[in-house]
Design a protein around this motif. Structure first.
Motif, PDB file in Angstrom:
ATOM      1  N   TYR A  67     -26.654  -7.532  62.364  1.00 18.71           N
ATOM      2  CA  TYR A  67     -26.198  -8.272  61.186  1.00 18.71           C
ATOM      3  C   TYR A  67     -26.729  -9.707  61.211  1.00 18.71           C
ATOM      4  N   ASP A  68     -26.857 -10.291  60.041  1.00 20.86           N
ATOM      5  CA  ASP A  68     -27.395 -11.646  59.931  1.00 20.86           C
ATOM      6  C   ASP A  68     -26.520 -12.687  60.625  1.00 20.86           C
ATOM      7  N   SER A  73     -26.129   1.574  53.280  1.00 27.40           N
ATOM      8  CA  SER A  73     -24.772   1.919  53.710  1.00 27.40           C
ATOM      9  C   SER A  73     -23.837   2.292  52.568  1.00 27.40           C
ATOM     10  N   ASN A  91     -27.338  -3.303  53.950  1.00 19.76           N
ATOM     11  CA  ASN A  91     -26.953  -3.656  52.583  1.00 19.76           C
ATOM     12  C   ASN A  91     -27.426  -2.620  51.573  1.00 19.76           C
ATOM     13  N   THR A  92     -28.653  -2.140  51.762  1.00 17.15           N
ATOM     14  CA  THR A  92     -29.264  -1.245  50.785  1.00 17.15           C
ATOM     15  C   THR A  92     -28.721   0.177  50.871  1.00 17.15           C
ATOM     16  N   LYS A 135     -26.910  -1.591  65.020  1.00 11.99           N
ATOM     17  CA  LYS A 135     -26.938  -2.305  63.740  1.00 11.99           C
ATOM     18  C   LYS A 135     -26.937  -3.800  64.042  1.00 11.99           C
ATOM     19  N   GLN A 184     -29.833  -5.894  58.871  1.00 13.05           N
ATOM     20  CA  GLN A 184     -28.895  -6.180  57.794  1.00 13.05           C
ATOM     21  C   GLN A 184     -29.414  -5.732  56.426  1.00 13.05           C
ATOM     22  N   THR A 185     -30.698  -5.941  56.157  1.00 13.81           N
ATOM     23  CA  THR A 185     -31.239  -5.571  54.840  1.00 13.81           C
ATOM     24  C   THR A 185     -31.047  -4.091  54.560  1.00 13.81           C
TER      25      THR A 185
END
Length: 239
Positions: free
Chosen positions: A172-173, A144, A141-142, A170, A137-138
């Motif tokens: 995700y949290d 994508s 976020n950074t 991928k 996820q990190t």
């Protein structure tokens, strides 16, 4: 209520495996013989004598090029090429579309560096036939917002000698895990693999999403195992 479900709806599809049929559609036309949804639209317009503006044909050509990986995969039939020729003759600039694609695909310097990191993390399994990488996820976020990590790396994965399948996971949290699957010629198993995890798509390009609470490592291991089994089946199938 202005939602799509309350509007007249016709679905035009060309996927052999349909993950989520549209329940409220008045009519669904699925023709998986066609190389692209754009090809299906073009043929339907020609049959019904709908006029297609030059702008519409540009969009249709872009759709066909996208689904056939630039006319490079086995989905592109002789009729696909004839349709492309008709649109070029009508004034669609194939070269202009290619320049736009290249311009759109340009990456910022930080994405170029991130690509090197994804290459370093790529895992090869099944005697080098499967390339895979997990994106948390990190990083989603950074990076994508600047460039989708899957297409950033998958083309290079498939360029490695011996690789038949490239899978980008991928994580995700919230527990979601998605998988983007791309295949090289001779490994038309992408759709079958995605279907086993609730997804679908094409023989050479597909995807899935898992939201059943399994860990990313559990899904990752299961997917690689299933992928290897499908590759074995494909290699042993009669020609």
């Amino acid at each position: 209520d202005k939602t799509l479900a309350h509007k007249p709806c016709i679905v035009l599809d060309h996927h052999e495996i349909v993950e989520n049929p549209v329940s409220f559609a008045s009519f669904t036309l699925n023709d998986h013989v066609r190389a692209a949804a754009g090809e299906l639209i073009y043929l339907l317009a020609r049959q019904l004598k709908w006029p297609l503006s030059l702008k519409a044909q540009v969009c249709i050509m872009a759709a066909i090029l996208g689904d056939t990986q630039g006319l490079s995969n086995s989905f592109a039939s002789p009729e696909t090429y004839r349709i492309m020729a008709d649109m070029i003759e009508a004034g669609v600039g194939r070269g202009d579309l290619e320049e736009k694609r290249r311009e759109f695909g340009k990456m910022p310097l930080e994405i170029y560096s991130y690509k090197a990191e994804l290459i370093r993390r790529t895992h090869f399994s099944a005697e080098g036939r499967i390339a895979s990488v997990i994106i948390p996820q990190t990083e989603i976020n950074t990076f994508s917002p600047l460039y989708n990590p899957a297409p950033l790396i998958q083309g290079d994965m498939l360029q490695v000698s011996g690789v038949l399948l490239a899978i980008v996971f991928k994580h995700y949290d919230d527990g979601r895990v998605t998988g983007a699957i791309r295949a090289n010629s001779g490994a038309a198993v992408a759709a079958k693999l995605a279907e086993r995890f609730g997804g679908g798509g094409h023989a050479y390009a597909s995807g899935f999403r898992v939201i059943d609470g399994r860990s990313v490592q559990a899904i990752y291991s299961a997917c690689l195992q299933q992928a290897e089994e499908l590759l074995e089946e494909a290699s042993s199938a009669p020609l």
